[in-house]
Design an enzyme around this catalytic site. Structure first.
Site, PDB file in Angstrom:
ATOM      1  N   CYS A  11      71.735 -10.036 -16.913  1.00 15.75           N
ATOM      2  CA  CYS A  11      73.159  -9.708 -16.751  1.00 15.75           C
ATOM      3  C   CYS A  11      73.692  -8.878 -17.913  1.00 15.75           C
ATOM      4  CB  CYS A  11      73.968 -10.990 -16.605  1.00 15.75           C
ATOM      5  SG  CYS A  11      73.385 -11.976 -15.223  1.00 15.75           S
ATOM      6  N   HIS A  27      81.261  -9.313 -16.983  1.00 18.43           N
ATOM      7  CA  HIS A  27      80.158  -9.445 -16.020  1.00 18.43           C
ATOM      8  C   HIS A  27      80.598 -10.391 -14.911  1.00 18.43           C
ATOM      9  CE1 HIS A  27      76.507 -10.531 -14.082  1.00 18.43           C
ATOM     10  NE2 HIS A  27      76.482 -11.746 -14.624  1.00 18.43           N
ATOM     11  N   ASN A  83      77.328 -11.817  -7.578  1.00 20.94           N
ATOM     12  CA  ASN A  83      76.814 -11.509  -8.918  1.00 20.94           C
ATOM     13  C   ASN A  83      75.617 -10.570  -8.760  1.00 20.94           C
ATOM     14  OD1 ASN A  83      75.397 -11.557 -11.332  1.00 20.94           O
ATOM     15  ND2 ASN A  83      75.647 -13.752 -11.666  1.00 20.94           N
TER      16      ASN A  83
END
Ligand code: UT7
Length: 331
Positions: A113, A258, A288
């Site tokens: 990420c 994020h 995500n």
């Protein structure tokens, strides 16, 4: 010293939309649980034969078009992904080949990420030192083909989506523009808490039927532990970047965290005492998407929050490793 400036961002997601109702049909979950705990309403998942390099190429070509660049204007590629199409080589080389750029360097970044921000740090340093003036930075992931979409994997499967974002970065001598700083961190004591065990080079063979059957091929995540670290580390690393630049949270025009979980993003916003109009989230539509989430969210956030040349944009991430990072950019 020149700075790296964002010239354009291009994004791409698979056409196939997977709603929460689609997941309810495959596992013991509910639209209510997914929305309340994660904020996700739908995500895009690839179809058979569609991969990371496909999404990356679409995003890259859009970014190039928006920048008014020919592919031949790109001097180097930085490619962030943890889900390469094949074991090797990395997808940076696949993308370089598809764009028809033999000879230019292509580096792969595997920081999950935080991959886009680790990649931004590399691209920015190359530009600052004058090694390259025009760099294509990509974050692209296909998570869906590696998920356990049965009830056993429901805590993870409902979160993740596939997508790609690409940025054209160029050297600028304008003191009111460009990447001010990038802060990078990792803590290898937490490798296990968010990880993919197999296939792995420590196994002979690298993956066994047993590992396939017992689920070792699927991601492992200790969700609450990840959550607790994320909501501390992300605000902390934004403050670190602001302090180094001599700036305050009130100077931020747009923060793009994020997109891990809407509750995490909201906690980060609260911790930094930012107004709603200073933050943008779009996890509701994409889930995500790991290294792709920041460029996917940034592209929409720039328009949604009316970012203009010279405005301060902050980015932050947290994910597997653990790794966490931030960047401050004068747009
Ligand atoms: O980007 C990479 C970094 N990743 C993250 O940042 C993720 C961080 N963690 C999270 O986002 C959250 O921890 C999750 C969304 C993964 C889980 O949410 P939670 O509020 O922490 O739930 P939990 O794991 O504590 O589980 C609560 C309950 C459990 O049931 P019991 O034991 O209370 O009966 C789970 O089995 O929810 C159950 N559960 C589900 N129920 C319906 C877990 N997943 C699901 C599901 N549908 N999909």
């Amino acid at each position: 010293m020149p700075r790296a400036a964002f010239v354009s961002i291009g994004t791409a997601v698979p056409e196939r939309v997977v709603t929460n109702a689609d997941l309810v049909a495959r596992m013991d979950t509910s639209d209510e649980w997914i929305q309340q705990r994660t904020g996700v309403q739908e995500r895009h998942w690839v179809v058979e034969g569609e991969g990371v390099a496909d999404l990356a190429e679409r995003a890259a070509r859009r970014a190039l078009e928006k920048a008014g660049w020919q592919p031949s204007d790109v001097e180097a590629i930085v490619f962030a992904t943890i889900q390469s199409d094949h074991v090797f080589p990395g997808d940076g080389c696949y993308l370089q080949g598809r764009l028809g750029l033999p000879g230019i360097p292509a580096i792969d970044i595997r920081n999950a990420c935080s991959g886009f921000l680790y990649g931004l740090s590399v691209a920015s340093a190359w530009i600052q030192t004058g090694q390259y003036r025009r760099v294509l930075l990509v974050g692209a992931e296909v998570q869906s083909t590696g998920l356990d979409v049965s009830t056993r994997g429901r805590d993870i499967a409902v979160i993740f989506g596939d997508g790609a974002g690409a940025a054209c970065l160029e050297a600028t001598d304008d003191p009111g523009r460009g990447v001010l700083n990038v802060q990078l961190h990792a803590d290898g004591r937490f490798t296990r808490e968010l990880s993919g065990d197999a296939p792995g080079a420590v196994y002979h063979p690298r993956v066994s039927v047993k590992q396939i059957e017992d689920g070792s091929i699927y991601p492992h995540m200790e969700g609450q532990k990840v959550f607790k670290h994320a909501i501390v580390r992300m605000p902390e690393v934004v403050r670190e970047a602001l302090a180094k630049a001599g700036l305050q949270t009130g100077d931020i025009k747009l923060l793009v965290p994020h997109q891990a979980n809407l509750r995490i993003a909201e906690a980060v916003q609260r911790s930094l005492e930012l107004r709603d109009d200073q933050v943008f989230n779009n996890i509701q539509k994409y889930g995500n998407t790991t290294a792709a989430s920041i460029p996917l969210c940034l592209e929409e956030g720039l328009t949604a929050r009316g970012v203009r040349r010279g405005d301060l944009v902050a980015l932050c991430s947290f994910g597997a490793g653990f790794t966490w990072a931030s960047a401050l950019i004068r747009w």
